[in-house]
Design an enzyme around this catalytic site. Structure first.
Site, PDB file in Angstrom:
ATOM      1  N   GLU A 156     -33.542   5.161   0.152  1.00 16.72           N
ATOM      2  CA  GLU A 156     -34.538   4.496  -0.702  1.00 16.72           C
ATOM      3  C   GLU A 156     -35.391   5.478  -1.493  1.00 16.72           C
ATOM      4  O   GLU A 156     -35.722   5.227  -2.654  1.00 16.72           O
ATOM      5  CB  GLU A 156     -35.443   3.577   0.131  1.00 16.72           C
TER       6      GLU A 156
ATOM      7  N   HIS B 145     -37.361  -6.692  10.195  1.00 13.64           N
ATOM      8  CA  HIS B 145     -36.647  -7.229   9.031  1.00 13.64           C
ATOM      9  C   HIS B 145     -37.203  -8.593   8.606  1.00 13.64           C
ATOM     10  O   HIS B 145     -36.500  -9.359   7.971  1.00 13.64           O
ATOM     11  CB  HIS B 145     -35.160  -7.442   9.350  1.00 13.64           C
TER      12      HIS B 145
END
Lengths: 324, 327
Positions: B62, B131
Site C-alpha cells: 500500500e 477487516h
C-alpha cells in the site's frame, strides 16, 4: 548500446564547481542566519554532499523530475532554484518559493522539476515511482530521480518502491546519499550491510556504487544510469558514498562522530577534490577559481540580505491552498 | 422509461468505467483489481475494456502504490486507488495524511493531488476486527482531505464521479455489506456534488442523521416508528469533510429532535462534531438533548452472535428513538 559517459570538460566542470560552492556558501549562510535566531524551526544542512546534487543535476534535462528530502537545499539549488527565493522560504517570508508555507524542509518548484521535498524518511520514494510511471505511461523520455539517505534504506517505503519500480520497469533512479549517519546513529548500528547498493539485488535491479564526493564520478555514473532509464532500461539504485560534514540538524554538533572519521572526510571535501581536478586540467587557474568563489560569496550575501528584508506572508496564507 | 436498478457494486463499476472512458488521465491501481476484477468485483471487466496501462494490478504494497498514485496525480493523472479492506490503509497512512493531504499546501498551490482512495469498510460479513471497521475518523481530522461516503447505488455512482473530478485528494468510503444492495440508478441525473447531505425521508418528529449502512437501518427504523405514529426524517450526511451542517440545522429547526447514527465508536466520531455544530447553531430549536448511537467501544467481534449486536441496527435505532421521544 549506451554511449560511454564522458567526464565534464573544464568549462563545464568549472560551472559545476560554481554550483557546489553556491550550495556550500548557501548552507554556511543558513547556519549563520540560524545562529542569529532568524530561522524559525529546524534546518538540515548538506555541507559535504554537494557533489551528489550537482553531479546528478548536470546529467538531467529541465523536463526530468527530482524529489528529495528535508536535507534538500542543495538539490533545489543545483537544479536552478534562486538562492533568494530559497532563503526567503527558509526565513518564512512571502517571497519564498512556497510563500513561506513550506520552510527549510520543503523547497519545491514544479517549474524546475522539483516535485517534492519530503520531511518523512522514505516518503518521497513511492511518489518518485509514480512520477516515473507517469512518464512511462505517456511514452515520454523523462526520468524520475529521487534522493534519500542511508537511513531511508531501512524503511518499508524504500523496499516497496524498488519493487514497484522494478515490476513496472519504470524510469526511476534511486540515489542513496550514504552519509554514514541516520540522524545521530552511525550506519553500522542500524544496517547490516556496508553497501546499500546490494539491496537492489533483491529486486533484480542494477546498482552502482559511486564516490559521492567526486563530482566527475557522480556525473559520469549519472549519465549512464539516466540514459538507461530514458531508453527503457528501467530503474537503478545508485549509492553515492559521501559524508555529512555537520550534525543532523541545527542544534546538533555531531559530537558522536569519531574525530579521525571527520578529519579524513574533511580531507576529501568535494570542493577540494574538484579544485584539484580543475587545476590538473591545465585550463583553469587558481585565479579563475578564486573569481568563482568571490562572485558566489557576493551573490549569496546579497540574496540573504534581500530575503531578510522581504515581507512576512499575508495572514490569508494560513488557510489558502488547503483545497482548491 | 422506468429507472433501471443496479447494485451498489455495479454502480461503482459504472462510475469507474465512465470516468475511464471520458478522461484518459484516469487510472486505477490496487491489489487484484485488474486480472481478478477486484476482491469485491467492483472493477470487474475494466482491465479487458481499458487495458493494463489504465487498470493496474499492484503488489500487496500500500505504501508503494498509494505513493505512486500521489506521484501520478502530481503530473496530471487522476488515479483511483482501491484499498481492499479499510484497515490496509493503516500500513500506508503517511502517503494519505502526510503526503497527499499536504502537497498543495506545502507547495503553495503549485501542485495538487487529484486522487481518490477507495476504502472498503464496514461490518456485518464476519471478517473480524481487522477487516470490519469503517474508519472515517482516521481521515476526518486531517485538513487537506475530503471524506465522502455513499449509501445507495445512485449516490455511489455520482459521488464517485464527483470524487474523481475533484482537484484534491478524496477518501471515498464504501461499505462492503452494501455491495449487493439494489437501487434506482440514473447515470444521466444531475451530478451529486461533494459537500451536500441528502434528506432521504421527510418527517416531522425526529431527525436521524446517518451514513453508509446506517442509512438503510435508519430508514427501516423510520418505517417501524411510523407504524407507532412517530414521523422520522432521515438524512444521509454523505460527505463528512466538508460536512453539510446547514441541511441538518434546517431539519432540526422543524423536528426539534436529533439522533445521529454512525458505524464507528462514538469517541472521536463525526457525530460528535455534527452534534456540537447543531447545538452551537440551533440550540434554541432543540427540545431535547441530541443523541448519538455508534459501534460499541470495542473492536468489531467475529462471532455472528456478537457482530450484529455491536453495531446499531433498525431495531436498536427504533428503540432509542422511542425512548428519546418518551413514547
Amino acid at each position: 548500446m549506451t554511449p560511454a559517459a564522458l567526464p565534464a570538460e573544464p568549462a563545464q566542470l568549472l560551472e559545476m564547481y560554481r554550483s557546489m560552492v553556491q550550495i556550500r556558501t548557501f548552507e554556511d549562510t543558513v547556519q549563520k542566519l540560524y545562529e542569529k535566531a532568524l530561522v524559525h524551526g529546524s534546518t538540515h544542512l548538506c555541507q559535504g554532499q554537494e557533489a551528489v546534487a550537482v553531479g546528478w543535476a548536470a546529467a538531467l534535462t529541465p523536463d526530468d523530475y527530482t524529489s528529495y528530502t528535508y536535507r534538500g537545499h542543495g538539490h533545489a539549488l543545483a537544479r536552478g532554484m534562486s538562492p533568494e527565493a530559497a532563503f526567503a522560504e527558509i526565513l518564512g517570508r512571502s517571497t519564498g518559493v512556497n510563500r513561506g508555507k513550506g520552510g527549510s524542509m520543503h523547497l519545491t518548484d514544479a517549474r524546475l522539476g522539483l516535485m517534492g521535498c519530503f520531511a518523512i524518511v522514505g516518503s518521497g520514494l513511492p511518489v518518485a515511482v509514480g512520477l516515473g510511471r507517469g512518464a512511462q505511461l505517456r511514452r515520454e523520455t523523462r526520468v524520475s530521480v529521487t534522493f534519500f539517505g542511508d537511513g531511508a534504506s531501512n524503511i518499508g517505503a524504500f523496499h516497496e518502491s524498488l519493487n514497484l519500480a522494478a515490476i513496472w520497469k519504470a524510469p526511476v533512479i534511486f540515489v542513496c546519499e550514504n552519509n554514514l549517519y541516520g540522524e545521530y546513529s552511525r550506519i553500522n548500528l542500524t544496517t547490516t550491510v556496508d553497501d546499500i547498493a546490494v539491496r537492489a539485488t533483491a529486486y533484480a535491479m542494477p546498482s552502482q556504487i559511486v564516490d559521492g564526493n567526486d563530482v566527475q564520478a557522480v556525473y559520469q555514473a549519472a549519465q549512464t544510469v539516466v540514459e538507461r532509464a530514458r531508453t527503457g532500461g528501467g530503474p537503478t539504485l545508485v549509492e553515492c558514498k559521501t559524508y555529512r560534514q555537520r550534525g543532523h540538524s541545527r542544534s546538533d554538533a555531531g559530537a558522536y562522530r569519531p574525530p579521525e572519521e571527520v578529519t579524513s572526510w574533511l580531507a576529501r571535501d568535494p570542493l577540494i577534490i574538484t579544485r584539484r581536478q580543475l587545476l590538473d586540467s591545465g585550463s583553469v587557474t587558481s585565479a579563475d577559481i578564486a573569481a568563482v568563489d568571490d562572485s558566489v560569496a557576493t551573490a549569496i550575501a546579497n540574496a540573504a540580505a534581500a530575503a531578510e528584508q522581504a515581507p512576512w506572508p499575508d495572514l490569508a496564507e494560513i488557510t489558502r491552498d488547503v483545497h482548491a | 422509461m422506468p429507472d433501471a436498478t443496479v447494485t451498489y457494486r455495479e454502480a461503482l463499476n459504472h462510475a469507474l468505467a465512465d470516468a475511464l472512458a471520458e478522461d484518459p488521465a484516469v487510472v486505477l491501481l490496487g491489489e487484484d483489481i485488474a486480472a481478478a476484477g477486484g476482491s469485491f468485483k467492483v472493477t470487474d471487466g475494466l482491465l479487458a475494456r481499458f487495458g493494463p496501462d489504465r487498470v493496474m494490478d499492484t503488489p500487496i504494497s500500500e505504501t508503494g502504490f498509494l505513493g505512486a498514485a500521489v506521484g501520478l496525480a502530481l503530473i496530471g493523472f487522476r488515479p483511483v486507488v482501491e484499498i481492499m479492506f479499510a484497515e490496509f490503509a493503516g500500513v500506508a497512512f503517511d502517503q494519505i495524511v502526510t503526503t497527499a493531504a499536504k502537497h498543495r499546501y506545502l507547495s503553495a498551490g503549485q501542485m495538487h493531488v487529484p486522487m481518490v482512495v477507495r476504502v472498503v469498510g464496514g461490518s456485518g460479513l464476519g471478517f473480524g476486527a481487522q477487516h470490519s471497521q469503517t474508519t472515517e475518523s482516521w481521515y476526518t481530522a486531517t485538513p487537506g482531505l475530503k471524506v465522502v461516503t455513499a449509501a445507495s447505488p445512485q449516490d455511489a455512482y455520482h459521488l464517485l464521479r464527483s470524487a474523481i473530478a475533484d482537484p484534491d485528494p478524496v477518501v471515498f468510503i464504501e461499505h462492503k455489506r452494501l455491495y449487493v444492495r439494489r437501487g434506482p440508478f440514473q447515470p444521466t441525473a444531475a451530478p451529486v456534488p461533494i459537500g451536500r447531505a441528502a434528506v432521504v425521508r421527510s418527517g416531522a418528529d425526529l431527525t436521524i442523521v446517518a451514513s453508509l449502512a446506517m442509512v438503510a437501518e435508519s430508514l427501516a427504523a423510520a418505517e417501524s416508528l411510523a407504524a407507532a405514529g412517530i414521523d422520522v426524517e432521515v438524512i444521509d450526511i454523505r460527505t463528512l469533510v466538508p460536512m453539510d451542517v446547514d441541511t441538518v440545522v434546517a431539519s432540526v429547526s422543524r423536528t426539534a429532535r436529533l439522533l445521529v447514527v454512525e458505524e464507528q465508536p462514538l469517541s472521536g466520531g463525526w457525530s460528535g462534531h455534527l452534534v456540537a455544530e447543531v447545538v452551537s447553531r440551533a440550540f434554541e430549536s432543540l427540545e431535547l438533548p441530541p443523541a448519538r448511537m455508534g459501534v460499541v467501544e470495542a473492536p468489531i467481534p467475529f462471532s455472528h452472535a456478537l457482530e450484529a449486536k455491536a453495531v446499531p441496527s433498525a431495531e436498536t435505532i427504533a428503540a432509542r428513538a422511542t425512548t428519546l421521544l418518551g413514547r
